[in-house]
Design a protein around this motif. Structure first.
Motif, mmCIF file in Angstrom:
data_model
loop_
_atom_site.group_PDB
_atom_site.id
_atom_site.type_symbol
_atom_site.label_atom_id
_atom_site.label_comp_id
_atom_site.label_asym_id
_atom_site.label_seq_id
_atom_site.Cartn_x
_atom_site.Cartn_y
_atom_site.Cartn_z
ATOM 1 N N ASP A 54 -44.244 -0.788 -14.672
ATOM 2 C CA ASP A 54 -45.599 -0.826 -15.246
ATOM 3 C C ASP A 54 -45.753 -1.861 -16.357
ATOM 4 O O ASP A 54 -46.844 -2.009 -16.913
ATOM 5 C CB ASP A 54 -46.047 0.548 -15.774
ATOM 6 C CG ASP A 54 -46.168 1.581 -14.663
ATOM 7 O OD1 ASP A 54 -46.534 1.183 -13.542
ATOM 8 O OD2 ASP A 54 -45.879 2.759 -14.912
ATOM 9 N N ASP A 55 -44.676 -2.573 -16.695
ATOM 10 C CA ASP A 55 -44.819 -3.698 -17.631
ATOM 11 C C ASP A 55 -45.599 -4.817 -16.934
ATOM 12 O O ASP A 55 -45.420 -5.070 -15.745
ATOM 13 C CB ASP A 55 -43.461 -4.235 -18.069
ATOM 14 C CG ASP A 55 -42.786 -3.352 -19.102
ATOM 15 O OD1 ASP A 55 -43.451 -2.449 -19.630
ATOM 16 O OD2 ASP A 55 -41.587 -3.576 -19.387
ATOM 17 N N ASN A 145 -48.774 -6.043 -21.989
ATOM 18 C CA ASN A 145 -49.310 -4.707 -22.304
ATOM 19 C C ASN A 145 -48.323 -3.883 -23.139
ATOM 20 O O ASN A 145 -48.223 -2.663 -22.978
ATOM 21 C CB ASN A 145 -49.661 -3.954 -21.022
ATOM 22 C CG ASN A 145 -48.447 -3.736 -20.109
ATOM 23 O OD1 ASN A 145 -47.431 -4.412 -20.258
ATOM 24 N ND2 ASN A 145 -48.558 -2.809 -19.178
ATOM 25 N N TYR A 146 -47.612 -4.545 -24.042
ATOM 26 C CA TYR A 146 -46.640 -3.859 -24.893
ATOM 27 C C TYR A 146 -47.383 -2.991 -25.904
ATOM 28 O O TYR A 146 -48.142 -3.486 -26.730
ATOM 29 C CB TYR A 146 -45.781 -4.888 -25.624
ATOM 30 C CG TYR A 146 -44.522 -4.330 -26.270
ATOM 31 C CD1 TYR A 146 -43.275 -4.622 -25.748
ATOM 32 C CD2 TYR A 146 -44.595 -3.535 -27.402
ATOM 33 C CE1 TYR A 146 -42.114 -4.141 -26.340
ATOM 34 C CE2 TYR A 146 -43.447 -3.033 -27.996
ATOM 35 C CZ TYR A 146 -42.212 -3.339 -27.462
ATOM 36 O OH TYR A 146 -41.073 -2.840 -28.048
ATOM 37 N N LYS A 147 -47.143 -1.688 -25.855
ATOM 38 C CA LYS A 147 -47.817 -0.777 -26.785
ATOM 39 C C LYS A 147 -46.926 0.419 -27.088
ATOM 40 O O LYS A 147 -46.004 0.746 -26.333
ATOM 41 C CB LYS A 147 -49.155 -0.292 -26.224
ATOM 42 C CG LYS A 147 -49.048 0.567 -24.983
ATOM 43 C CD LYS A 147 -50.404 1.054 -24.527
ATOM 44 C CE LYS A 147 -50.291 1.890 -23.257
ATOM 45 N NZ LYS A 147 -49.498 3.131 -23.433
ATOM 46 N N SER A 149 -47.374 4.609 -28.947
ATOM 47 C CA SER A 149 -48.349 5.627 -29.331
ATOM 48 C C SER A 149 -47.781 6.504 -30.433
ATOM 49 O O SER A 149 -46.599 6.864 -30.393
ATOM 50 C CB SER A 149 -48.728 6.496 -28.124
ATOM 51 O OG SER A 149 -49.311 5.715 -27.109
ATOM 52 N N SER A 159 -52.911 4.787 -29.763
ATOM 53 C CA SER A 159 -52.020 3.800 -29.156
ATOM 54 C C SER A 159 -52.259 2.447 -29.816
ATOM 55 O O SER A 159 -53.401 2.084 -30.100
ATOM 56 C CB SER A 159 -52.271 3.709 -27.651
ATOM 57 O OG SER A 159 -51.907 4.913 -27.007
ATOM 58 N N ARG A 192 -39.159 8.644 -24.739
ATOM 59 C CA ARG A 192 -38.914 7.331 -24.157
ATOM 60 C C ARG A 192 -38.530 7.487 -22.688
ATOM 61 O O ARG A 192 -37.917 8.488 -22.299
ATOM 62 C CB ARG A 192 -37.804 6.630 -24.933
ATOM 63 C CG ARG A 192 -37.296 5.336 -24.333
ATOM 64 C CD ARG A 192 -36.253 4.702 -25.241
ATOM 65 N NE ARG A 192 -36.844 4.282 -26.505
ATOM 66 C CZ ARG A 192 -36.150 3.805 -27.526
ATOM 67 N NH1 ARG A 192 -34.833 3.710 -27.441
ATOM 68 N NH2 ARG A 192 -36.770 3.430 -28.635
ATOM 69 N N GLN A 220 -41.412 -0.443 -25.586
ATOM 70 C CA GLN A 220 -42.753 -0.334 -25.048
ATOM 71 C C GLN A 220 -42.985 1.041 -24.415
ATOM 72 O O GLN A 220 -42.105 1.600 -23.774
ATOM 73 C CB GLN A 220 -43.052 -1.449 -24.032
ATOM 74 C CG GLN A 220 -42.236 -1.412 -22.748
ATOM 75 C CD GLN A 220 -40.940 -2.161 -22.860
ATOM 76 O OE1 GLN A 220 -40.330 -2.194 -23.910
ATOM 77 N NE2 GLN A 220 -40.515 -2.769 -21.764
ATOM 78 N N ASN A 221 -44.178 1.585 -24.689
ATOM 79 C CA ASN A 221 -44.633 2.878 -24.173
ATOM 80 C C ASN A 221 -43.935 4.079 -24.811
ATOM 81 O O ASN A 221 -44.109 5.211 -24.343
ATOM 82 C CB ASN A 221 -44.490 2.952 -22.642
ATOM 83 C CG ASN A 221 -45.259 1.859 -21.939
ATOM 84 O OD1 ASN A 221 -46.383 1.539 -22.312
ATOM 85 N ND2 ASN A 221 -44.657 1.264 -20.923
ATOM 86 N N ASP A 222 -43.161 3.872 -25.883
ATOM 87 C CA ASP A 222 -42.603 5.006 -26.616
ATOM 88 C C ASP A 222 -43.737 5.817 -27.241
ATOM 89 O O ASP A 222 -44.773 5.271 -27.648
ATOM 90 C CB ASP A 222 -41.671 4.524 -27.734
ATOM 91 C CG ASP A 222 -40.274 4.202 -27.227
ATOM 92 O OD1 ASP A 222 -40.025 4.378 -26.022
ATOM 93 O OD2 ASP A 222 -39.432 3.781 -28.039
#
Length: 261
Positions: A54-55, A145-147, A149, A159, A192, A220-222
């Motif tokens: 999904d990256d 899309n590195y993010k 939350s 986020s 994670r 990313q997405n942590d």
């Protein structure tokens, strides 16, 4: 009458004392990095971005031969459904990492990038491109899309997009406006994804050991979750009737105090 008056005054004093102590928050429960000495040699500033499903990868290839790199730097455009003409300005094509950790790259085809670091992917592409397609290619990769939350008992949960792809858990909490006074600082959860599984870590911001934690640098997405303390959890469970009863109790205590003077 005197006995009632004494009991009432005693009750009021006890009530006020309880209110005072329950409203106070111990300093040891809110000050960061106060406990535990650590071996500074174990503190590392190195960090690797690991590519995950999904990256959305933005891959730019440059070289001395501008014509040779064109097939590998595709542009993405949006077309009108009525006029079949391009809308807006063409942008760099991004590549979505699928559930198998693969991307479909121009000319080369499918590439397995999931689980690799940024440097690993760059080396993989160089080996595929040189010397058959491009001589001495320069490759730049970033995650579009590195993010991360931050949720729970913080001032600004939400986020956050991280443009430089490098952020610590301390910086993430700062982005969220810091932990509220009622939030637990000694039991923060970081969720994670690792090898397709959700993994949870627990960290203590009151301890210096946070600096050597595997989640000190977020990926990313942590998801960082700050749990409210017991008092905040209990107060959240109160309904409107509880508040009403407390108000009525306060009025009754005031009336008894006036009548017994």
């Amino acid at each position: 009458m005197i006995r009632i008056k004494i009991k009432t005054q005693y009750f009021i004093r006890v009530f006020l004392l309880l209110l005072f102590f329950t409203s106070c928050v111990s300093k040891k429960n809110i000050v960061y990095f106060q406990n535990d000495e650590i071996d500074q040699s174990k503190v590392s500033n190195s960090y690797k971005t690991i590519i995950k499903p999904d990256d959305l990868l933005q891959i730019t290839i440059t070289a001395q031969d501008a014509e040779a790199v064109k097939p590998f730097n595709l542009s993405a455009v949006t077309y009108s459904t009525t006029s079949n003409s391009a809308i807006g300005v063409a942008q760099q094509q991004n590549y979505l990492v699928d559930n198998n950790g693969e991307i479909d790259f121009p000319v080369i085809g499918e590439l397995k990038v999931g689980g690799l670091s940024r440097d690993d992917v760059i080396n993989l592409l160089k080996n595929k491109l040189e010397p058959d397609y491009i001589k001495n290619p320069n490759i730049n990769i970033r995650i579009a899309n590195y993010k991360i939350s931050v949720i729970g008992d913080v001032r600004k949960p939400g986020s956050y997009t991280i443009p430089n792809e490098r952020i610590t858990i301390i910086e993430a909490i700062a982005l969220a406006g810091d932990i509220n006074i009622s939030g637990q600082r000694n039991n923060i959860m970081v969720q994670r994804e690792e090898e397709g599984k959700k993994v949870q870590y627990r960290v203590n911001l009151l301890s210096n050991k946070i600096n050597i934690s595997p989640v000190y640098y977020l990926q990313q997405n942590d998801v960082v979750y700050i749990e409210p303390n017991y008092a905040a959890s209990q107060s959240a469970s109160y309904n409107q009737n509880t508040g009403l009863f407390i108000s009525i109790g306060s009025i009754l205590i005031s009336l008894i105090t006036i009548l017994t003077r």
